[in-house]
Design a protein around this motif. Structure first.
Motif, PDB file in Angstrom:
ATOM      1  N   SER A   1      29.612  -6.739 -22.233  1.00 11.09           N
ATOM      2  CA  SER A   1      28.208  -6.359 -22.001  1.00 11.09           C
ATOM      3  C   SER A   1      27.494  -5.901 -23.268  1.00 11.09           C
TER       4      SER A   1
ATOM      5  N   TYR B   1      18.328   3.084 -26.601  1.00 11.03           N
ATOM      6  CA  TYR B   1      17.860   2.452 -25.362  1.00 11.03           C
ATOM      7  C   TYR B   1      16.386   2.792 -25.080  1.00 11.03           C
TER       8      TYR B   1
ATOM      9  N   ALA C   1      20.830   3.858 -19.966  1.00  8.84           N
ATOM     10  CA  ALA C   1      20.375   2.462 -19.989  1.00  8.84           C
ATOM     11  C   ALA C   1      19.830   2.065 -18.617  1.00  8.84           C
TER      12      ALA C   1
ATOM     13  N   ILE D   1      29.887   7.521 -23.474  1.00  6.26           N
ATOM     14  CA  ILE D   1      29.851   6.376 -22.554  1.00  6.26           C
ATOM     15  C   ILE D   1      29.097   6.749 -21.282  1.00  6.26           C
TER      16      ILE D   1
ATOM     17  N   PHE E   1      22.760   6.454 -28.259  1.00 10.15           N
ATOM     18  CA  PHE E   1      22.441   5.648 -27.063  1.00 10.15           C
ATOM     19  C   PHE E   1      21.055   6.026 -26.523  1.00 10.15           C
TER      20      PHE E   1
ATOM     21  N   ALA F   1      27.476  -2.860 -25.191  1.00 15.93           N
ATOM     22  CA  ALA F   1      26.805  -1.556 -25.198  1.00 15.93           C
ATOM     23  C   ALA F   1      26.278  -1.286 -26.604  1.00 15.93           C
TER      24      ALA F   1
ATOM     25  N   SER G   1      27.775  -0.216 -12.686  1.00 12.36           N
ATOM     26  CA  SER G   1      28.110  -0.218 -14.104  1.00 12.36           C
ATOM     27  C   SER G   1      29.387   0.594 -14.253  1.00 12.36           C
TER      28      SER G   1
ATOM     29  N   THR H   1      32.999   1.458 -16.509  1.00 10.89           N
ATOM     30  CA  THR H   1      33.856   1.377 -17.704  1.00 10.89           C
ATOM     31  C   THR H   1      35.143   2.108 -17.373  1.00 10.89           C
TER      32      THR H   1
ATOM     33  N   GLY I   1      25.440   6.695 -22.267  1.00 11.44           N
ATOM     34  CA  GLY I   1      24.983   5.334 -22.543  1.00 11.44           C
ATOM     35  C   GLY I   1      24.775   4.546 -21.262  1.00 11.44           C
ATOM     36  N   MET I   2      25.792   4.583 -20.392  1.00 12.03           N
ATOM     37  CA  MET I   2      25.699   3.803 -19.152  1.00 12.03           C
ATOM     38  C   MET I   2      24.553   4.316 -18.270  1.00 12.03           C
TER      39      MET I   2
ATOM     40  N   GLU J   1      33.413  -2.946 -18.141  1.00 10.58           N
ATOM     41  CA  GLU J   1      34.086  -2.914 -19.446  1.00 10.58           C
ATOM     42  C   GLU J   1      35.446  -2.260 -19.247  1.00 10.58           C
TER      43      GLU J   1
ATOM     44  N   TYR K   1      21.689  -5.426 -24.006  1.00 11.63           N
ATOM     45  CA  TYR K   1      22.288  -4.551 -22.988  1.00 11.63           C
ATOM     46  C   TYR K   1      21.335  -4.243 -21.829  1.00 11.63           C
TER      47      TYR K   1
END
Ligand SMILES: NC(=O)c1ccc[n+]([C@@H]2O[C@H](COP(=O)([O-])OP(=O)(O)OC[C@H]3O[C@@H](n4cnc5c(N)ncnc54)[C@H](O)[C@@H]3O)[C@@H](O)[C@H]2O)c1
Ligand SMILES: N[C@@H](CCC=O)C(=O)O
Length: 523
Positions: free
Chosen positions: A502, A150, A203, A196, A146, A504, A264, A266, A199-200, A295, A509
């Motif tokens: 979304s 990104y 980004a 996760i 990620f 990912a 954001s 998840t 990543g979240m 998500e 993204y």
């Protein structure tokens, strides 16, 4: 930060092969090191670059060994959440002006350090999240991916006018620029506690926003390790604020805050829908529609027809159902099999399931504990429901150990409308249903409110083509398991009540964390 000379194209971080003795030994050493050096610490909040310790704490424990404390994590309340919001608002004023290439450098540096210390991050997840070596290693690899992906994506978006020029108009100079949104609240789940979360967060940050990261309460220590890494690479104070706390208190406060620009999320369907409802109502003084990326859960499944490679199908069903104890949103908790091969596939699945060893993740057993007592109770309740709805062929009980261990459980002969076929259990429970033919099996697969992942096993090209069109989910796989999406290769997100799709790890993204500004200048 120095600007980057030349950046290679994105490649996925390779997984470690723990069948090799040196790799296994390296992980064992990392676990021993983390146990002696990183556990039982007091973890602070980080607000505007300051450490804040609070009296109330989250006690993070090892779900596979309930006597082992992972850490004591300070807990934000509304006042501290407000301080974090103010710090993020202040930092946004300067961070939004940092050029995209420079922002990307922080992610690339963090990816490089995480790669060097890969087993250290994985070891902490073995202990805090109950992942075996391969599951923890895949989680860390995805987190590295990620960051690398990104970073490159932000650079690509910043150069969009060169690669995708606007239609030329004589006498005008037109440009499209992706600018940040503002302050975002990042709410990740515990089940991919590094990937996760990273990543979240990354980004949102690389897109020029500042964030309030409220980690999941079961896995705040690994989330802190990531926040600390971002500080180590020099991310300016206030860009990433770390505020563990109760979802109900801190979560609701920030979801309804007028200065929250985006959320954001998840996690589960229930919490996602609550956030969606709260965020939709503008707070007094709010001057935008909050952007929501949500998500959520899944009731994913694998369809097998009579032409399929049945051994491969059975292996994929078991791997998808029981990998990380079935605690993946992508978990294949349903298998739908045509009647002519039903008995054979069921027999193979049950045999493979009974071979799975249960035990301590640090001893790298195939099946470890589920995450906490509430999940443990809920899963055992579903097993009781399953006993009324199907035929119990494997498992069905709590397993031995000083943790939340449950036997991998298989129910066969389950009706498509049964609760264990319809509701997300999020544990090691597989429901198998029988269909008269492959089209009926696909119809059963589609009969759910979710739509995250699915797989179709067949050797018939015509059927595969039809399945590709008719199986309604965000991530559909042919002749392979339905877990294990790779960043860049399998952009990930679901349909229906599985979320906002979304994607990912995909090329759209970062658009979710930016707003496109068109400027047109008369020449
Ligand atoms: N679709 C995906 O990509 C994906 C990925 C991983 C997990 N999941 C889903 O996540 C769920 C498991 O994760 P979980 O148990 O952490 O989910 P959860 O919904 O219980 O919690 C997710 C996060 O929301 C926070 N939260 C709880 N109440 C809140 C509130 N009122 N306001 C704001 N935040 C709040 C939690 O503290 C946590 O950080 C499963 O349903 C799984 O399918 C989905
Ligand atoms: N992306 C992961 C699932 C994430 C949710 O739990 C997979 O593809 O298995």
């Amino acid at each position: 930060m120095s600007t980057m000379a030349k950046l290679e194209g994105f490649r996925n971080e390779p997984f470690t092969d723990f069948r090799q003795e040196p790799a296994r030994q390296a992980m064992e050493e990392a676990i021993a090191r983390v146990k002696s050096e990183e556990l039982r610490r007091e973890i602070p909040l980080r607000i505007g670059g300051r450490d804040i310790f609070t009296d109330t704490k989250i006690h993070s424990i090892n779900p596979g060994n309930l006597d082992e404390t992972i850490g004591w994590v300070s807990k934000a309340d509304r006042d501290l959440a407000e301080q974090a919001m103010q710090a993020a608002l202040e930092a946004f004023e300067s961070w939004k002006k940092v050029p995209p290439r420079e922002r990307a450098q922080y992610l690339l540096k963090a990816a490089a350090l995480m790669t060097e210390r890969k087993h250290e991050f994985s070891a902490l997840m073995v202990l805090e999240a109950g992942k075996n070596y391969a599951e923890a290693d895949a989680d860390t690899a995805e987190a590295i991916d990620f960051l690398n992906f990104y970073a490159r994506e932000m650079i690509r978006l910043s150069e969009i006018n060169e690669t995708m020029p606007l239609t030329p108009v004589p006498g005008e100079q037109n440009r499209l620029t992706y600018i940040p949104l503002g302050v975002g609240v990042i709410i990740p789940p515990w089940n991919f506690p590094l990937a996760i979360c990273v990543g979240m967060t990354s980004a949102a940050i690389v897109s020029g926003n500042t964030v309030l990261l409220k980690p999941a309460s079961n896995t705040p220590v690994i989330a802190y390790k990531f926040a600390a890494l971002m500080e180590e690479v020099g991310l300016p104070a206030g860009v990433l604020n770390f505020i563990p706390g109760s979802g109900g208190e801190v979560g609701d406060y920030l979801t309804t805050h007028p200065q929250t620009r985006f959320i954001s999320f998840t996690g589960s369907k229930e919490v996602g829908l609550r956030i969606s409802k709260l965020a939709a109502e503008p707070a007094p003084g709010q001057i935008w529609i909050k952007r929501l990326v949500a998500e959520m859960g899944g009731k994913d499944g694998i369809v097998v027809d009579e032409t399929a490679d049945l051994d491969a199908a059975a292996q994929a069903i078991v791997a998808s159902a029981f990998g990380y104890q079935g605690q993946k949103c992508s978990a294949g908790s349903r298998a739908l099999i045509v009647e002519s091969v039903y008995d054979e596939v069921v027999e193979k699945v049950v045999r493979l399931t009974k071979q799975l060893e249960i035990g301590l993740p640090e001893e790298n057993k195939a099946v470890g504990p589920v995450i906490d007592e509430a999940s443990f109770r809920k899963i055992l309740d579903y097993i009781e429901i399953g006993k009324q709805e199907g035929q119990l062929l494997a498992g069905g009980r709590q397993a031995e150990g000083n943790g939340y261990y449950i036997e991998p459980t298989v129910f066969a002969g389950v009706d498509g409308k049964a609760r264990i076929m319809q509701e997300e259990i999020f544990g090691p429970v597989l429901a198998i249903g029988q269909a008269k033919d492959w089209r009926e099996a696909i119809a059963m697969y589609n009969d759910t409110e979710f739509g995250l992942t699915g797989a179709f096993f067949s050797r018939e090209e015509d059927r595969i083509s039809e399945a590709l069109e008719t199986m309604h989910c965000g991530n559909l796989y042919i002749n392979r398991k339905c877990t294990g999406a790779l960043v860049g290769a399998h952009p990930f997100g679901g349909f229906n009540l599985s979320g906002t799709d979304s994607k990912a790890g995909g090329y759209d993204y970062l658009l979710l964390f930016t707003q496109a500004k068109l400027t047109s200048r008369k020449l």
